[in-house]
Design a protein around this motif. Structure first.
Motif, PDB file in Angstrom:
ATOM      1  N   ILE A  95       0.841  -1.204   0.000  1.00  0.00           N
ATOM      2  CA  ILE A  95       0.000   0.000   0.000  1.00  0.00           C
ATOM      3  C   ILE A  95       0.878   1.256   0.000  1.00  0.00           C
ATOM      4  CG2 ILE A  95      -1.715   1.325   1.292  1.00  0.00           C
ATOM      5  CD1 ILE A  95      -2.760  -1.328   2.396  1.00  0.00           C
ATOM      6  N   THR A  96       1.964   1.214   0.768  1.00  0.00           N
ATOM      7  CA  THR A  96       2.878   2.355   0.829  1.00  0.00           C
ATOM      8  C   THR A  96       3.496   2.638  -0.540  1.00  0.00           C
ATOM      9  OG1 THR A  96       3.426   1.893   3.140  1.00  0.00           O
ATOM     10  CG2 THR A  96       4.965   3.274   1.916  1.00  0.00           C
ATOM     11  N   ILE A 130       1.355   7.068  -6.559  1.00  0.00           N
ATOM     12  CA  ILE A 130       0.278   8.042  -6.783  1.00  0.00           C
ATOM     13  C   ILE A 130       0.776   9.463  -6.531  1.00  0.00           C
ATOM     14  CG2 ILE A 130      -1.996   8.806  -5.990  1.00  0.00           C
ATOM     15  CD1 ILE A 130      -2.599   5.883  -5.308  1.00  0.00           C
ATOM     16  N   PHE A 131       1.570   9.629  -5.467  1.00  0.00           N
ATOM     17  CA  PHE A 131       2.143  10.942  -5.147  1.00  0.00           C
ATOM     18  C   PHE A 131       2.996  11.441  -6.325  1.00  0.00           C
ATOM     19  CE2 PHE A 131       5.132  13.924  -3.370  1.00  0.00           C
ATOM     20  CZ  PHE A 131       4.422  14.593  -2.376  1.00  0.00           C
ATOM     21  N   LYS A 149     -10.892   0.030   2.295  1.00  0.00           N
ATOM     22  CA  LYS A 149     -11.444   1.271   2.837  1.00  0.00           C
ATOM     23  C   LYS A 149     -10.653   2.464   2.315  1.00  0.00           C
ATOM     24  CE  LYS A 149     -12.605   3.566   7.202  1.00  0.00           C
ATOM     25  NZ  LYS A 149     -12.526   3.475   8.683  1.00  0.00           N
ATOM     26  N   THR A 150      -9.326   2.311   2.242  1.00  0.00           N
ATOM     27  CA  THR A 150      -8.510   3.380   1.663  1.00  0.00           C
ATOM     28  C   THR A 150      -8.830   3.541   0.179  1.00  0.00           C
ATOM     29  OG1 THR A 150      -6.650   1.885   1.147  1.00  0.00           O
ATOM     30  CG2 THR A 150      -6.635   2.950   3.291  1.00  0.00           C
ATOM     31  N   ASP A 151      -9.147   2.408  -0.496  1.00  0.00           N
ATOM     32  CA  ASP A 151      -9.553   2.483  -1.895  1.00  0.00           C
ATOM     33  C   ASP A 151     -10.859   3.260  -2.035  1.00  0.00           C
ATOM     34  OD1 ASP A 151      -7.388   1.041  -2.629  1.00  0.00           O
ATOM     35  OD2 ASP A 151      -8.453  -0.795  -3.158  1.00  0.00           O
ATOM     36  N   LEU A 152     -11.771   3.025  -1.101  1.00  0.00           N
ATOM     37  CA  LEU A 152     -13.061   3.730  -1.139  1.00  0.00           C
ATOM     38  C   LEU A 152     -12.851   5.230  -1.001  1.00  0.00           C
ATOM     39  CD1 LEU A 152     -16.135   3.373  -1.242  1.00  0.00           C
ATOM     40  CD2 LEU A 152     -16.117   3.200   1.254  1.00  0.00           C
ATOM     41  N   PHE A 153     -11.958   5.605  -0.095  1.00  0.00           N
ATOM     42  CA  PHE A 153     -11.650   7.026   0.097  1.00  0.00           C
ATOM     43  C   PHE A 153     -10.997   7.603  -1.157  1.00  0.00           C
ATOM     44  CE2 PHE A 153      -8.519  10.278   1.203  1.00  0.00           C
ATOM     45  CZ  PHE A 153      -9.304  11.206   1.864  1.00  0.00           C
ATOM     46  N   SER A 154     -10.018   6.866  -1.698  1.00  0.00           N
ATOM     47  CA  SER A 154      -9.301   7.372  -2.870  1.00  0.00           C
ATOM     48  C   SER A 154     -10.219   7.448  -4.088  1.00  0.00           C
ATOM     49  CB  SER A 154      -8.084   6.488  -3.177  1.00  0.00           C
ATOM     50  OG  SER A 154      -8.475   5.169  -3.493  1.00  0.00           O
ATOM     51  N   ILE A 196      -0.966  10.749   0.394  1.00  0.00           N
ATOM     52  CA  ILE A 196      -0.601  11.014   1.790  1.00  0.00           C
ATOM     53  C   ILE A 196      -1.493  10.216   2.739  1.00  0.00           C
ATOM     54  CG2 ILE A 196      -0.545  12.789   3.587  1.00  0.00           C
ATOM     55  CD1 ILE A 196       0.241  14.793   1.390  1.00  0.00           C
ATOM     56  N   TYR A 197      -2.787  10.180   2.449  1.00  0.00           N
ATOM     57  CA  TYR A 197      -3.726   9.422   3.284  1.00  0.00           C
ATOM     58  C   TYR A 197      -3.401   7.927   3.254  1.00  0.00           C
ATOM     59  CZ  TYR A 197      -8.055   7.170   4.779  1.00  0.00           C
ATOM     60  OH  TYR A 197      -8.971   6.367   5.404  1.00  0.00           O
TER      61      TYR A 197
END
Length: 294
Positions: free
Chosen positions: A85-86, A92-93, A150-155, A184-185
């Motif tokens: 994930i990192t 992405i950054f 969940k991070t995918d949902l946010f992104s 960053i998230y």
């Protein structure tokens, strides 16, 4: 097939569907956010397949070589998933910065928006399902998978917001800004996941509240005069507790054993969703070094 293994299969299928639609639209549109989301979904497939393998191994019974089973492979999977994930977040950054510098124009906005709406619906349903499985199984791999999606949902939501802004304002640089914010998230959430998995691998003690309750259960027994060498850790879905309990020399072995069984039963009630491996050593006197911390 166990519930947690079924969950990893479902997650893999959903990730594969998302890869296809995101990758096609991401390449055609040139959106850093959409393309990054597609690459993240490719990583999701690899992670979910690895999680299936990890759970399969963790569910195996203890062997002569691995006396305590392979529960810690779940923690190892969490660390690996957090690392992936990192890496995804860093990419992405990078893409966000490049798009801002190069003033990248986004094409096929309508199609991109439709794809992200579909992605949010699918991912949201998957997160709900994985959280349900985690509550039922208390499996750390499923927990990490739920966090991942969940991070995918946010992104995905952030990508949709950026595309909507571009659609109405033509501010194409927003795509890069949202990409950086998403990165960053994601990196922050991944750090927490790596930390939790690493602590389990290092045999961190159970939560302080649970340990305090264990102490209260032991001292609540009138036959117990003291205790020492209390140790705890977690491996997979199993909590391990070791403790020396002190009785008077006059107590019979039968009575001491009865009290220890009662202590075990009460401790297991602290977390009924987990398996427990409790070892209680019966002492006729306090044999701990002077000042040994309980």
């Amino acid at each position: 097939m166990s519930l947690q293994k079924s969950a990893t299969v479902v997650a893999s299928i959903v990730a594969a569907i998302l890869v296809i639609i995101k990758l096609v639209v991401g390449i055609l549109s040139g959106s850093a956010a959409v393309l990054a989301s597609a690459i993240d979904s490719i990583l999701d497939i690899a992670v979910s397949m690895f999680n299936y393998f990890a759970i399969s191994k963790a569910e195996k019974a203890p062997t002569e070589k691995f006396n305590y089973g392979l529960g810690k492979i779940e923690a190892l999977a969490a660390v690996i998933e957090g690392t992936i994930i990192t890496i995804s977040g860093l990419f992405i950054f990078y893409k966000g910065v490049i798009n801002i510098i190069q003033h990248k124009q986004i094409a096929y906005l309508g199609s991109s928006i439709f794809v992200m709406i579909a992605s949010i619906i699918l991912t949201g349903a998957l997160v709900i399902f994985l959280n349900y499985v985690y509550k039922k199984t208390n499996n750390m791999v499923i927990k990490s998978d739920a966090l991942h999606y969940k991070t995918d949902l946010f992104s995905n939501s952030a990508v949709l917001a950026s595309l909507a802004i571009i659609y109405f304002t033509q501010w194409h640089w927003i795509d890069g800004v949202f990409g950086i914010a998403i990165a960053i998230y994601i990196i922050k959430e991944a750090f927490e996941l790596i930390k939790e998995g690493t602590l389990m691998l290092l045999d961190v003690a159970l939560d302080e509240e649970i340990v305090d309750n264990i102490k209260k259960i032991i001292t609540s027994q009138p036959e117990v005069t003291d205790f020492h060498y209390l140790r705890s850790r977690r491996s997979g879905d199993t909590n391990f507790v070791d403790v020396h309990v002190v009785f008077t020399p006059e107590i019979s072995l039968m009575d001491a054993h009865r009290v220890s069984d009662k202590i075990e039963d009460e401790i297991k009630k602290l977390d009924p969703t987990s398996n427990w491996h409790i070892t209680i050593h019966l002492d006729p006197y306090d044999d701990s070094p002077h000042g040994e911390d309980h």
